[in-house]
Design an enzyme around this catalytic site. Sequence first.
Site, PDB file in Angstrom:
ATOM      1  N   GLU A   1      43.626  38.534  42.039  1.00 39.66           N
ATOM      2  CA  GLU A   1      43.891  38.613  40.597  1.00 39.66           C
ATOM      3  C   GLU A   1      43.351  37.403  39.840  1.00 39.66           C
ATOM      4  O   GLU A   1      43.407  36.283  40.327  1.00 39.66           O
ATOM      5  CB  GLU A   1      45.394  38.751  40.326  1.00 39.66           C
ATOM      6  CG  GLU A   1      46.029  39.988  40.945  1.00 39.66           C
ATOM      7  CD  GLU A   1      45.478  41.311  40.404  1.00 39.66           C
ATOM      8  OE1 GLU A   1      44.731  41.294  39.403  1.00 39.66           O
ATOM      9  OE2 GLU A   1      45.783  42.353  41.010  1.00 39.66           O
TER      10      GLU A   1
ATOM     11  N   HIS B   1      34.657  39.250  22.580  1.00 38.65           N
ATOM     12  CA  HIS B   1      34.796  38.965  24.009  1.00 38.65           C
ATOM     13  C   HIS B   1      34.070  40.057  24.761  1.00 38.65           C
ATOM     14  O   HIS B   1      34.509  41.213  24.792  1.00 38.65           O
ATOM     15  CB  HIS B   1      36.261  38.901  24.465  1.00 38.65           C
ATOM     16  CG  HIS B   1      36.360  38.767  25.967  1.00 38.65           C
ATOM     17  ND1 HIS B   1      37.170  39.545  26.744  1.00 38.65           N
ATOM     18  CD2 HIS B   1      35.670  37.946  26.823  1.00 38.65           C
ATOM     19  CE1 HIS B   1      36.996  39.214  28.020  1.00 38.65           C
ATOM     20  NE2 HIS B   1      36.103  38.253  28.099  1.00 38.65           N
TER      21      HIS B   1
END
Length: 443
Positions: A66, A304
């Site tokens: 992660e 982004h």
Amino acid sequence: MVIFCNPRIFDAIFLLVVCFLLDQCSPHNHVDEDDGFDFQQGTKFKLVVDEAKAPRYLLYDVNPGEGFNLRRDVYMRIAVLIKSLNEDAPWILVLPPWSGIYHWRSRDIEAQNKIPWSAFFDLSSLRSFVPVMEFEEFLKISREPVIEELYYLQHYKEGWDKWEEKMDRRPCMHNPYSYDSEANLWRGWFFGYDRAVGARKLECLSVMGHAGFVKPFLLTNTSARSVMLDRAETLLHDRYGDSVFWQCRRSMRFAKHLRDIADNFRAEYLDSTDEGDKAIIEEDWQSMKRNHGDAIGGPYLAVHLRRADFVRAREKYVPSVKSAAKQIKHLAKQLNLTKIFVATDAPQTEYDELKGYLTDFSVYQFEPTLEARAKYKDGGVAIIDQWICAHARYFIGTRESTFSFRIQDEREILGFAPETTFNCLCKKKESECEQPTRWLIKY
Ligand SMILES: Nc1nc2c(ncn2[C@@H]2O[C@H](COP(=O)(O)OP(=O)(O)O)[C@@H](O)[C@H]2O)c(=O)[nH]1
Ligand SMILES: [Mg+2]
């Protein structure tokens, strides 16, 4: 005077003990000659005559694959649990050092390991939500580098057809730890500390539930001073998006030194200042309450553009560079903005391609020098990008990216109108695509 708080001894012989200043009670015997204790000072020290009140320590870790921003999300689940635990007994959250993060691959890999939270976050701000300490501090106050109990969380082997909250001790389906019979300890990754740390006891727990569901277990089924939950992402948010969630999120302020760099960049290249943007930060997050639309942001469009592993893993949603450029161009024209700030993990060639399509605009990227990258680490650079995006007049992110989600939260805290925040690029310009859920701030 000597501080002396050892659960094992006192559990056995049931003595009244004086523990003062809860922080100073270690998980093991702790003797510190410098700790002057003065009853005359009365108010300075808290007199606690019940040994059970000595603080306990909760550690956690997350699935190794992660990334940074999902880890921030798991922190919130555990911090809310700690807040709830503290209603019954003192618990301190031990922050898992940042190590071996899949996306952080700058040349000096060692420098991207064992990074304390203070490198990225304002700890005093975190502490005004729950008591936290760095792992190194935990090691310092521990007599030995040992975590008493380690629970490896897992799902149910048989799966489930009805969702219900439950938890059972079960055989480990997968166990990344191994037993060191010489030391009588379980060894494993431990945030990159490897064999320098061990766990006395290991069990696997199959669990289906919210983080708060493990509270009774921690309070009554174990009396260990230090407990670690590995694979903590298995636990769900107690109440995603409620006011406690937002208190926790508001307390997660980025470290000042990183905000300063981003602020200087905004001022120098993007004509963006807190005053001009109507986005003044109050010293204490608890007194900062904004209405939607209070902040207007700097005169730039922030994008982004998540690429790298997303290009394949999220192929259905991630646009080509050319298509992204088209959408950005259209938006900037519509908003009458000539400056575009791009935060991206794209390789240089893709960024250059993007810029090539946007020649009518001034396109900016935060490009740290090698020295700056070494100093602030890949995580710090990501934060600087996020902070700049958070201050734009309009933000558009990448669908399903937690990096984009955290920018959206930040903008909610600053008081932007939701329509300037909850936007994402589509696979193709022409196609209608689902826009992000509006998780609006609650006070
Ligand atoms: N500096 C920088 N890094 C990024 C950007 N986008 C992605 N990354 C890196 O890639 C990681 C993505 O992982 P994560 O934080 O889990 O977000 P997600 O995978 O997009 O949900 C980030 O933590 C960064 O290290 C960006 O725009 N700027
Ligand atoms: Mg990720």
